[in-house]
Design an enzyme around this catalytic site. Structure first.
Site, PDB file in Angstrom:
ATOM      1  CB  SER A  54       2.290   2.304 -38.915  1.00 33.78           C
ATOM      2  OG  SER A  54       1.405   1.726 -39.989  1.00 33.78           O
ATOM      3  CG  LEU A  55       9.188   1.934 -37.037  1.00 29.54           C
ATOM      4  CD1 LEU A  55       8.827   1.037 -36.262  1.00 29.54           C
ATOM      5  CD2 LEU A  55      10.516   1.413 -38.172  1.00 29.54           C
ATOM      6  CB  CYS A  68      -7.310   1.229 -49.380  1.00 28.76           C
ATOM      7  SG  CYS A  68      -6.797   1.717 -47.734  1.00 28.76           S
ATOM      8  CB  CYS A  95      -7.903   6.291 -44.705  1.00 31.45           C
ATOM      9  SG  CYS A  95      -6.683   6.022 -43.328  1.00 31.45           S
ATOM     10  CB  CYS A 123      -1.771   7.609 -35.170  1.00 28.70           C
ATOM     11  SG  CYS A 123      -1.336   5.735 -34.992  1.00 28.70           S
ATOM     12  CG  ASN A 129      -2.847  12.658 -47.311  1.00 30.27           C
ATOM     13  OD1 ASN A 129      -3.135  13.607 -47.986  1.00 30.27           O
ATOM     14  ND2 ASN A 129      -2.748  11.501 -47.914  1.00 30.27           N
ATOM     15  CB  SER A 177      -1.074  -1.475 -42.807  1.00 29.89           C
ATOM     16  OG  SER A 177      -0.546  -0.354 -42.183  1.00 29.89           O
ATOM     17  N   GLY A 220      -9.312   2.253 -39.076  1.00 28.64           N
ATOM     18  CA  GLY A 220      -9.241   0.903 -38.284  1.00 28.64           C
ATOM     19  C   GLY A 220      -7.818   0.437 -37.994  1.00 28.64           C
ATOM     20  CD  GLU A 221      -3.638  -2.076 -35.911  1.00 30.03           C
ATOM     21  OE1 GLU A 221      -3.393  -1.032 -36.217  1.00 30.03           O
ATOM     22  OE2 GLU A 221      -3.227  -3.114 -36.048  1.00 30.03           O
ATOM     23  CD  GLU A 246     -12.914   7.680 -45.442  1.00 30.89           C
ATOM     24  OE1 GLU A 246     -11.891   7.698 -46.024  1.00 30.89           O
ATOM     25  OE2 GLU A 246     -13.478   8.616 -44.646  1.00 30.89           O
ATOM     26  CB  CYS A 280      -8.960   3.891 -35.628  1.00 30.31           C
ATOM     27  SG  CYS A 280      -7.315   3.162 -35.145  1.00 30.31           S
ATOM     28  CB  CYS A 314      -4.292   8.799 -38.310  1.00 28.79           C
ATOM     29  SG  CYS A 314      -5.272   7.685 -39.223  1.00 28.79           S
TER      30      CYS A 314
HETATM   31  N1  SAH Z   1      -4.141   1.102 -38.250  1.00 31.47           N
HETATM   32  C1  SAH Z   1      -3.345   0.611 -39.350  1.00 31.47           C
HETATM   33  C2  SAH Z   1      -3.736   0.940 -40.740  1.00 31.47           C
HETATM   34  C3  SAH Z   1      -3.850   2.425 -40.743  1.00 31.47           C
HETATM   35  S1  SAH Z   1      -3.883   3.654 -42.358  1.00 31.47           S
HETATM   36  C4  SAH Z   1      -1.857   1.095 -39.211  1.00 31.47           C
HETATM   37  O1  SAH Z   1      -1.563   1.845 -38.230  1.00 31.47           O
HETATM   38  O2  SAH Z   1      -0.932   0.562 -39.967  1.00 31.47           O
HETATM   39  C5  SAH Z   1      -2.382   2.801 -43.004  1.00 31.47           C
HETATM   40  C6  SAH Z   1      -1.183   3.762 -42.975  1.00 31.47           C
HETATM   41  O3  SAH Z   1      -1.631   5.150 -43.166  1.00 31.47           O
HETATM   42  C7  SAH Z   1      -0.343   3.768 -41.471  1.00 31.47           C
HETATM   43  O4  SAH Z   1       0.858   3.614 -41.860  1.00 31.47           O
HETATM   44  C8  SAH Z   1      -0.731   4.988 -41.035  1.00 31.47           C
HETATM   45  O5  SAH Z   1       0.077   5.419 -40.023  1.00 31.47           O
HETATM   46  C9  SAH Z   1      -0.713   5.983 -42.155  1.00 31.47           C
HETATM   47  N2  SAH Z   1      -1.455   7.331 -42.043  1.00 31.47           N
HETATM   48  C10 SAH Z   1      -2.566   7.445 -41.212  1.00 31.47           C
HETATM   49  N3  SAH Z   1      -2.776   9.020 -41.481  1.00 31.47           N
HETATM   50  C11 SAH Z   1      -1.866   9.553 -42.283  1.00 31.47           C
HETATM   51  C12 SAH Z   1      -1.423  10.827 -42.965  1.00 31.47           C
HETATM   52  N4  SAH Z   1      -2.244  11.832 -42.699  1.00 31.47           N
HETATM   53  N5  SAH Z   1      -0.616  10.907 -43.607  1.00 31.47           N
HETATM   54  C13 SAH Z   1       0.440   9.826 -44.101  1.00 31.47           C
HETATM   55  N6  SAH Z   1       0.113   8.524 -43.480  1.00 31.47           N
HETATM   56  C14 SAH Z   1      -0.901   8.340 -42.834  1.00 31.47           C
END
Ligand code: SAH
Length: 360
Positions: free
Chosen positions: A215-216, A106, A334, A117, A291, A192, A160-161, A93, A113, A120
């Site tokens: 992504s904390l 984006c 995403c 998480c 989300n 990110s 992906g990461e 995507e 991935c 996600c």
């Molecule tokens: N792997 C990378 C990029 C991923 S997506 C990372 O972890 O940073 C980009 C951001 O969206 C990340 O901060 C991820 O944690 C966040 N994210 C993923 N799913 C989400 C959701 N359902 N709601 C809000 N943020 C989300």
């Protein structure tokens, strides 16, 4: 002999390749421009290249072209979400968002991935493979061709990461950055990561001035482990130490992403703990109201709690913004569109055939 994917070559690699063909090096400039700036999909469009050289290129190489399987457009804000097919039929995507500072894409960095998480959608179907640099840049080409619009900013925040696919991601940034190509400045590129510490140190040394987002999503390791498996490998302290080094070497400020999940990490104590963690750092906090994904257990924090959280941070001197939700009427988070595609491949392929029929 297997043909070479010409989009995958950096400018220096292309020069070398052209010389090996027994041709003059300067053709590499012309070809690189056609491939990366003009985004051509056939060698015959390279009008300032001799027919003989074009034939040689056709024989030895091919131009990567990615196909749009589906495009959803938000009626609210014009955000466009693309489901894109790779040559091996995998799907990824990309999302095009419209901000006043320009069009931002984006991009995905991997098919699936492995980070796991819990909130996600990208991770639900597991990991398939990393993307090539050309498949990452190819997302920009595909979207620019489809919309006939220019993209000025890129965020590596799709599926992906990025720091798990380090070499290809860094190569893609260098190609996208290259003056003869798309020429998008590194300052317009954000990457990110969930915090793969050794690769944050590596990235700091690359002499690329991109913005780093972390992504904390939690303020203690225990709490972070509840939603992010990577927290079992690297502690928040290790991540922040790596960030401080990144700031020291690059002079760039770091963005911290914090997905606000109702009753999980959105209390006043959490906000104060976050402010304490980031004290003294050149940082910016991006709050993302979580989300809600299909079959997900996490709920979005109510508006008032989001506002309170932001105000607490701001009053502690931590610059904080709430990420404006774009494309909320389409599958915005995403990974959701790809997941739907995998779950219902039959429905999608019916549609594809229908589209093909209509084109006849
Ligand atoms: N792997 C990378 C990029 C991923 S997506 C990372 O972890 O940073 C980009 C951001 O969206 C990340 O901060 C991820 O944690 C966040 N994210 C993923 N799913 C989400 C959701 N359902 N709601 C809000 N943020 C989300």
């Amino acid at each position: 002999m297997e043909k070479i994917n010409i989009n995958e070559l950096t400018f220096e690699e292309l020069e070398h390749f052209i010389e090996e063909l027994g041709e003059k090096k300067f053709h590499a400039r012309q070809i690189f421009k056609w491939i990366h700036r003009e985004k051509v999909t056939s060698f015959d469009e390279m009008t300032d290249i001799s027919k003989a050289l074009r034939e040689k290129l056709k024989e030895k190489t091919y131009i990567l072209e990615l196909k749009v399987i589906e495009c959803q457009k938000s009626k609210k804000d014009g955000t466009m979400k693309f489901l894109i097919e790779l040559p091996d039929n995998n799907a990824i995507e990309s999302v095009l968002m419209r901000y006043h500072h320009g069009n931002t894409i984006c991009v995905s960095s991997e098919v699936g991935c492995k980070m796991g998480c819990k909130f996600c959608a990208s991770t639900k179907e597991g990991f398939v493979r990393p993307l090539l640099a050309s498949e990452i840049e190819g997302q920009l080409h595909t979207v620019e061709r489809y919309t006939k619009e220019k993209i000025s900013n890129i965020v590596y925040m799709g599926i992906g990461e990025p720091l798990d696919n380090y070499d290809n991601v860094v190569k893609s940034i260098r190609i996208i950055n290259y003056p003869l190509g798309l020429n998008i400045g590194a300052r317009h590129i954000s990457l990110s990561t969930c915090g793969i510490v050794p690769n944050i140190y590596r990235l700091a040394q690359e002499n690329i001035q991109c913005t780093l987002s972390i992504s904390l999503h939690a303020t203690t390791d225990e709490k972070r482990k509840e939603t992010m498996p990577i927290a079992n490998k690297y502690s928040i302290k290790e991540i922040l130490d790596a960030c401080k080094e990144y700031i020291k070497i690059t002079g760039r400020r770091i963005s911290f992403e914090y997905a606000l999940i109702y009753n999980q990490n959105d209390s006043k104590e959490d906000a104060l703990a976050l402010a304490k963690l980031l004290k003294g750092m050149i940082a910016h906090v991006n709050l993302i109201p979580v989300n809600e994904i299909k079959n997900g257990v996490y709920k979005k924090a109510p508006e008032k709690r989001i506002e309170d959280f932001m105000n607490t941070l701001n009053s502690c001197g931590v610059v904080t913004t709430v990420r404006r939700e774009l494309g909320s009427d389409i599958d915005a988070a995403c990974g959701q569109l790809r997941k739907k595609y995998i779950d219902k491949t039959d429905e999608f392929s019916d549609k594809k055939y229908k589209e093909k029929d209509n084109n006849k």
